[in-house]
Design a protein around this motif. Structure first.
Motif, short mmCIF file in Angstrom:
data_model
loop_
_atom_site.label_atom_id
_atom_site.label_comp_id
_atom_site.label_asym_id
_atom_site.label_seq_id
_atom_site.Cartn_x
_atom_site.Cartn_y
_atom_site.Cartn_z
N ASN A 1 -36.05 -20.10 11.84
CA ASN A 1 -35.56 -21.42 12.25
C ASN A 1 -34.98 -21.33 13.64
N ALA B 1 -43.65 -26.55 10.98
CA ALA B 1 -42.28 -26.55 10.48
C ALA B 1 -41.97 -25.20 9.86
N ALA C 1 -31.50 -29.71 10.69
CA ALA C 1 -32.05 -28.62 11.49
C ALA C 1 -33.12 -27.82 10.75
N GLY C 2 -33.47 -28.26 9.55
CA GLY C 2 -34.50 -27.55 8.81
C GLY C 2 -34.62 -28.08 7.40
N GLU D 1 -33.61 -23.61 15.39
CA GLU D 1 -32.39 -24.40 15.57
C GLU D 1 -31.16 -23.62 15.14
N ALA E 1 -36.29 -32.55 8.77
CA ALA E 1 -35.86 -31.96 10.03
C ALA E 1 -36.03 -32.95 11.18
N SER F 1 -35.63 -30.26 4.01
CA SER F 1 -35.49 -31.67 3.65
C SER F 1 -34.45 -31.79 2.55
#
Length: 490
Positions: free
Chosen positions: A407, A237, A264-265, A409, A300, A267
């Motif tokens: 990231n 992650a 998308a990333g 996403e 995510a 929490s």
């Protein structure tokens, strides 16, 4: 059994169970045309007993396609499902297959080797943890091999298995295998990849695929392909804060307002402070709702409805993010592109940029292109089909991104031609641009005028400006951003 041994056995059993219960390892096969990608994966499926009985019987019954002295069918037909693929003996579309061993499960994407289907290969690489790059032992590294390796690295893949295929056709020559391995390691290092596992294989004969090829290659002491895949690691992650690209505003009644999307990333949990971008409004999370329950947290990949503690202006395309780890916003970014259209990426042309749920107007200014033969970057004014280039992006309105390395996403995007609606490029954000204007060096005789929003909208809606719309730069910025542009002029 001693306590120490018993503890070790229990630990191994728990580790094996954790691997089996983890999400499947996603991998792609890539490389130049006719290097044997479909045959390799077909053999992998066959030898791991992942082929259903009726499918195996159907393949064995096609006597016209017996391929080798073992009396086995053409393994590539397990992947090549399109009629055109079977007729031409090539892969065109991306074929996804699921298989598993006692230790692990896998999802494999068999991608095409032809240059004209590069966009399909990029699609398969975008979600993969690992790339199996095939090389024909007789041909060595080719331009398409280098292109696929480069695209895989741009997509963030940092694990490669180099399968030197058709080793039986060069009489299992160790020197050829070692030469290709050394050459590829040098290419991988130039791409920032250090995790490379070279394996000599014969996909047709099944040597070093699932079963060991030690009898033919006593000089090779490494693992067969399946063992290398079982030992591979998944992409960890990425270390960013909470990200929720808003897909939809849910308003079933006057007492409920929620913001829907897929995390998308990071929490989030109730009570966390978040910022809504690009407006910059700060709020707290009151509730996290899914289709069947209220949750205490979301991570995510979760599809959620986020309820905030106060009314705020949020629309589709906005992003809700952590206050203390927000993404980067601005009018100009640097990126890398893979050109996917026969029409070259032209300097100064306006495109639609689609990232997550946000679509924006952007001008693209090519900076350089990668020479796949030399591995060097050279200046370029446009990017032709299948070229890999560095570009400068200039937006009409504030854009929101993370670097792709941070990231995938929120750092990836596609470019859409507004005239044809075709996807013309896929890209990865590298950084926010350090250039002040974000317009580009090619903008000549251009004047920056600041107007109140209502007057500007009325002016642009007039018939006099309708025909000039594509020649006008529109920038809707905050007072702070406008000041940053004008300060150097004062």
């Amino acid at each position: 059994m001693s306590a120490t041994v018993e503890t070790a056995v229990r630990s191994q059993v728990e580790t094996d169970a954790a691997i089996r219960n983890a999400r499947p390892l996603r991998l792609i096969t890539c490389g130049s045309v006719d290097d044997g990608k479909s045959t390799l994966i077909g053999r992998l499926l066959w030898d791991t007993k992942a082929v259903k009985e009726d499918q195996a019987a159907a393949l064995k019954g096609q006597k016209s396609i017996q391929q080798n002295e073992l009396g086995l069918p053409d393994f590539a037909l397990l992947l090549d499902g399109l009629q055109a693929e079977r007729e031409q003996g090539i892969t065109i579309d991306v074929a996804y297959r699921y298989f598993s061993t006692d230790k692990r499960s896998f999802i494999v994407a068999d991608t095409p080797g032809h240059e004209q289907y590069t966009r399909n290969m990029a699609t398969g690489a975008s979600t993969a943890d690992l790339a199996v790059l095939l090389v024909d032992a007789r041909a060595g590294l080719l331009e398409q091999t280098r292109r696929h390796a480069t695209i895989a690295s741009l997509m963030g893949i940092r694990q490669f298995v180099l399968a030197v295929n058709k080793i039986d056709l060069v009489d299992y020559d160790r020197s050829i295998f070692e030469h290709i391995s050394t050459e590829f390691r040098q290419l991988a290092l130039s791409l920032g990849v250090t995790n490379v596992t070279p394996i000599p294989v014969s996909a047709l004969l099944g040597e070093n695929v699932v079963h060991s090829g030690h009898q033919s290659m006593p000089w090779y002491s490494g693992p067969p392909l399946i063992e290398a895949l079982e030992l591979a690691t998944q992409r960890t992650a990425q270390a960013v804060g909470f990200r929720l690209p808003v897909q939809r505003v849910s308003r079933p009644n006057e007492s409920f307002r929620g913001y829907q999307g897929t995390v998308a990333g990071g929490s989030v949990k109730p009570g966390d402070s978040v910022v809504i971008l690009p407006s910059g409004t700060v709020a707290n999370v009151r509730q996290i709702v899914t289709f069947d329950l209220v949750r205490n947290a979301a991570v995510a990949g979760d599809a959620i409805t986020l309820v905030l503690d106060r009314p705020v202006d949020v629309a589709r395309g906005d992003m809700i993010a952590s206050v203390d780890a927000a993404p980067v916003s601005g009018l100009a970014f640097d990126a890398k592109l893979v050109a996917l259209s026969e029409d070259a990426i032209a300097p100064g042309k306006r495109y639609w940029l689609k990232s997550s749920s946000r679509r924006q107007r952007v001008r693209v200014e090519p900076q350089s292109v990668l020479d796949l033969k030399s591995g060097q970057w050279s200046e370029a004014e446009s990017l032709p089909l299948n070229a890999i280039g560095k570009v400068h992006l200039a937006f009409d309105e504030t854009a929101i991104f993370d670097p792709y390395e941070a990231n995938r996403e929120t750092g990836a995007f596609i470019l859409i031609d507004p005239d044809t609606n075709n996807t013309v490029a896929g890209g990865m954000i590298t950084a926010k641009s350090g250039r002040i204007d974000g317009i580009g060096s090619g903008a000549k005789d251009r004047v920056l005028i600041s107007l109140p929003a209502d007057i500007a909208d009325e002016l642009l809606a007039s018939e006099a400006f309708a025909t000039l719309r594509d020649q006008i730069e529109i920038r809707r910025v905050s007072a702070q951003e406008a000041r940053s542009v004008l300060d150097p002029i004062d």
